[in-house]
Design an enzyme around this catalytic site. Structure first.
Site, PDB file in Angstrom:
ATOM      1  CE  LYS A 215      -3.692   2.373   2.556  1.00 36.35           C
ATOM      2  NZ  LYS A 215      -4.720   2.199   3.777  1.00 36.35           N
ATOM      3  CE  LYS A 238      -3.683   8.100   6.630  1.00 39.79           C
ATOM      4  NZ  LYS A 238      -4.711   7.169   6.675  1.00 39.79           N
ATOM      5  CE  LYS A 269      -6.017   1.870  -0.508  1.00 40.74           C
ATOM      6  NZ  LYS A 269      -6.396   2.117   0.895  1.00 40.74           N
TER       7      LYS A 269
HETATM    8  C1  PBG Z   1      -7.406   3.294   5.638  1.00 43.18           C
HETATM    9  C2  PBG Z   1      -7.991   2.985   4.171  1.00 43.18           C
HETATM   10  C3  PBG Z   1      -7.820   3.902   3.304  1.00 43.18           C
HETATM   11  C4  PBG Z   1      -8.125   3.377   2.136  1.00 43.18           C
HETATM   12  C5  PBG Z   1      -8.786   2.135   2.439  1.00 43.18           C
HETATM   13  N1  PBG Z   1      -8.390   2.002   3.929  1.00 43.18           N
HETATM   14  C6  PBG Z   1      -7.092   5.518   3.282  1.00 43.18           C
HETATM   15  C7  PBG Z   1      -5.869   5.463   3.745  1.00 43.18           C
HETATM   16  O1  PBG Z   1      -5.003   4.763   3.859  1.00 43.18           O
HETATM   17  O2  PBG Z   1      -5.522   6.893   4.072  1.00 43.18           O
HETATM   18  C8  PBG Z   1      -8.085   4.081   0.758  1.00 43.18           C
HETATM   19  C9  PBG Z   1      -9.313   3.569  -0.183  1.00 43.18           C
HETATM   20  C10 PBG Z   1      -9.528   4.567  -1.374  1.00 43.18           C
HETATM   21  O3  PBG Z   1      -8.837   5.535  -1.618  1.00 43.18           O
HETATM   22  O4  PBG Z   1     -10.574   4.138  -2.126  1.00 43.18           O
HETATM   23  N2  PBG Z   1      -6.221   2.672   6.124  1.00 43.18           N
END
Ligand code: PBG
Length: 347
Positions: A215, A238, A269
């Site tokens: 991620k 983050k 992701k």
């Molecule tokens: C939370 C999370 C996020 C997403 C899924 N779970 C956002 C982030 O990490 O800030 C993003 C999903 C999307 O943008 O559709 N941990």
């Protein structure tokens, strides 16, 4: 070699390219719909889709998310209706994301392990329908922290090990509520192993783990943070836990570790800007690899469709097919119900 198993590489490519025009005419196999269907290498089906839903308190409530036209935060009863719709459309699973009341957010994220929190109540309500559907629930603290981070902040750091204990407690209440799949999206080190061990000892040996393994720290999550209400609260970024967009080998290590720690499925992701990672993970590690077509990708495609710049139905299906081509076993997409309807119509 895994890539050999899936073909299309190395020496075979050279052999295939040896023929020459006019004996070889690539357009012969493209000349009609029936030949195109016959030679298609990938197929997109409703079976490949996971539908993310934003849930909120209330009854028969639907709140628009302005940066995601067509997407709403919905109350429990409407989430149950959406689960029925998913089953009707042949979508195997939904993924739930709560918009927590700001009054319940705090530095300790205690609401995350309240067995009666919003996401647990929605999970239970969907489970009680008896529907044969996967319920995927995020494991991360960001919907519950006052600062919008996925982990606990101690001093000026996101503390890895203190966060692990909180994630384990969160996982156990979600498993207890009936979640079929826990999806840790926090990127703390060691969380898959800790959660897996805790699930085993609590008797949840069948609860699946879909790890957000690779991620990236991405600007494409902006609209999601609007939807769950963490955009305005998030302090800083983050980057100390999510990955740097410059890296690919690191993604392979992250995924390999999560598999070793007990993840059943892994996720990459964002999606479209990271298809090279989807490709490497699925081909080099040979595990069920999922990709998330995230909120910003949805917003980007919807914005052009709304202006009439792009043909919406076609970009929805084409963008999802790109994930299949890269080797994804499935795709989380806000277009899931729409795509499933389009696929039904064209069947
Ligand atoms: C939370 C999370 C996020 C997403 C899924 N779970 C956002 C982030 O990490 O800030 C993003 C999903 C999307 O943008 O559709 N941990």
């Amino acid at each position: 070699m895994p890539s050999e198993r899936k073909g299309k590489t190395g020496d075979r490519t050279a052999a295939l390219a040896e023929g020459s025009f006019p004996m070889v005419r690539m357009r012969r196999s493209r000349q009609a719909d029936w030949t195109r269907r016959l030679v298609a290498e990938n197929r997109l089906a409703a079976d490949d889709l996971i539908w993310p839903l934003f849930v909120t308190e209330g009854n028969n409530k639907r709140e628009a998310v302005p940066s995601m036209p067509g997407v709403n935060r919905i109350s429990t009863d409407l989430a149950v209706a959406a689960a029925h719709e998913a089953v009707k459309l042949g979508i195997p699973a939904i993924a739930l994301f709560p918009n927590t009341d700001p009054a319940l957010r705090g530095a300790d994220a205690a609401e995350a392990f309240n067995p009666d929190n919003l996401v647990c109540r929605v999970t239970r309500a969907v489970r009680e329908t008896g529907l044969d559907i996967g319920i995927i629930v995020d494991v991360a603290l960001d919907p519950y922290t006052s600062h919008g981070h996925d982990g606990l902040v101690i001093g000026d750091r996101i503390d890895n090990d203190a966060t692990l204990d909180a994630l384990v407690r969160q996982s156990l209440v979600q498993a207890e509520a009936g979640a079929s799949v826990l999806a840790p999206s926090d990127m703390m080190d060691g969380r898959i192993g800790m959660i897996r061990r805790a699930l085993e000892s609590a008797g949840y040996q069948d609860t699946l783990l879909m790890s957000y393994a690779a991620k990236y720290a991405s600007a494409f999550y902006g609209p999601f943070r609007d939807a769950v209400g963490s955009s305005s609260t998030l302090k800083g970024d983050k980057r100390t836990y999510q990955m740097d967009a410059a890296n690919t080998d690191e993604a392979i290590r992250e995924v390999a570790l999560d598999i070793a720690e007990g993840a059943d499925m892994v996720m990459v992701k964002p999606g479209m800007p990271y298809l090279d990672i989807v490709r490497r993970v699925s081909h080099e590690l040979c595990v069920p690899t999922f990709a998330y077509q995230v909120s910003g990708e949805y917003a980007m495609l919807m914005a052009s469709a709304e202006r009439g710049w792009l043909d919406k139905n076609r970009i929805v299906l084409e963008s999802l097919m790109a994930f299949k081509r890269a080797g994804a076993a499935g795709i989380l997409s806000y277009f899931a119900p729409e795509a499933a309807r389009l696929l039904q119509a064209s069947a």
